[in-house]
Write an enzyme that holds these catalytic residues in place. Structure first.
Site, PDB file in Angstrom:
ATOM      1  N   CYS A   1      12.373 -10.198  11.640  1.00 47.89           N
ATOM      2  CA  CYS A   1      11.082 -10.870  11.480  1.00 47.89           C
ATOM      3  C   CYS A   1      11.315 -12.271  10.912  1.00 47.89           C
ATOM      4  O   CYS A   1      12.439 -12.644  10.550  1.00 47.89           O
ATOM      5  CB  CYS A   1      10.168 -10.054  10.570  1.00 47.89           C
ATOM      6  SG  CYS A   1      10.591 -10.119   8.807  1.00 47.89           S
TER       7      CYS A   1
ATOM      8  N   GLU B   1      17.017  -5.678   7.167  1.00 48.99           N
ATOM      9  CA  GLU B   1      17.888  -6.836   7.083  1.00 48.99           C
ATOM     10  C   GLU B   1      17.927  -7.385   5.659  1.00 48.99           C
ATOM     11  O   GLU B   1      18.991  -7.710   5.128  1.00 48.99           O
ATOM     12  CB  GLU B   1      17.427  -7.944   8.034  1.00 48.99           C
ATOM     13  CG  GLU B   1      17.380  -7.528   9.484  1.00 48.99           C
ATOM     14  CD  GLU B   1      16.019  -6.985   9.912  1.00 48.99           C
ATOM     15  OE1 GLU B   1      15.468  -6.075   9.244  1.00 48.99           O
ATOM     16  OE2 GLU B   1      15.499  -7.469  10.926  1.00 48.99           O
TER      17      GLU B   1
ATOM     18  N   GLU C   1       9.457   1.421   3.239  1.00 50.68           N
ATOM     19  CA  GLU C   1       8.013   1.166   3.220  1.00 50.68           C
ATOM     20  C   GLU C   1       7.401   1.606   1.897  1.00 50.68           C
ATOM     21  O   GLU C   1       8.018   2.319   1.101  1.00 50.68           O
ATOM     22  CB  GLU C   1       7.344   1.898   4.388  1.00 50.68           C
ATOM     23  CG  GLU C   1       7.801   1.380   5.727  1.00 50.68           C
ATOM     24  CD  GLU C   1       7.165   2.084   6.909  1.00 50.68           C
ATOM     25  OE1 GLU C   1       7.332   1.570   8.021  1.00 50.68           O
ATOM     26  OE2 GLU C   1       6.504   3.140   6.729  1.00 50.68           O
TER      27      GLU C   1
END
Length: 128
Positions: free
Chosen positions: A86, A55, A44
Site C-alpha cells: 500500500c 510489510e 488487524e
C-alpha cells in the site's frame, strides 16, 4: 538471495497473519543489505486504524534489530492477483530502501512480478 526463496518465506509466514476482519492474509519478507531476512504478517485490530500491514511489520522488526538498509521485499497473499504494498508501506520501504530496492509482488499460486521501489513510488519523501 533468490527472488523465489524470499517469496517462499513470505508465503510461509502468512499462516501467522491475524486477519479476523478482512480474512485477507498477507506475509512479507524483507531482505536487509546485510543479508539477514525479517518476516512479518498483517495484524488487524477492531480499531481499524491500529491495523499494521505485513510489510511494515517486517521492516519494523528489521529496524528494531539494528538494520537500516533494505535490499528487497517480497509480499504474498491469498489473492489470485499480485499483491502490491500500500502507499504507506511504500513510503516506509523508501525510508530504509532506495529507488532500486526490489519489490517482489506475489500471488497465492507462487507467481510473481518484480518492480523497483522507484517505479512504485516516484517522487517519494526522502530523509532530511
Amino acid at each position: 538471495m533468490d527472488d523465489r526463496k524470499l517469496l517462499a518465506m513470505a508465503e510461509d509466514i502468512k499462516k501467522n497473519s491475524y486477519s479476523p476482519y478482512s480474512k485477507f492474509r498477507v506475509g512479507a519478507a524483507v531482505l536487509a543489505k546485510s543479508g539477514k531476512v525479517f518476516t512479518g504478517v498483517n495484524i488487524e485490530n477492531a480499531s481499524f486504524g491500529a491495523t499494521v500491514c505485513a510489510e511494515r511489520t517486517a521492516v519494523f522488526k528489521a529496524v528494531s534489530e539494528g538494520e537500516r538498509e533494505i535490499a528487497a521485499v517480497a509480499i504474498s497473499s491469498d489473492s489470485d492477483e499480485y499483491t502490491f504494498p500500500c502507499g504507506i508501506c511504500r513510503q516506509v520501504l523508501r525510508e530504509f530502501g532506495d529507488d532500486d530496492t526490489k519489490v517482489i509482488c506475489g500471488n497465492k499460486n507462487g507467481e510473481f512480478t518484480v518492480f523497483r521501489l522507484g517505479e512504485l513510488l516516484p517522487n517519494a519523501f526522502f530523509k532530511f
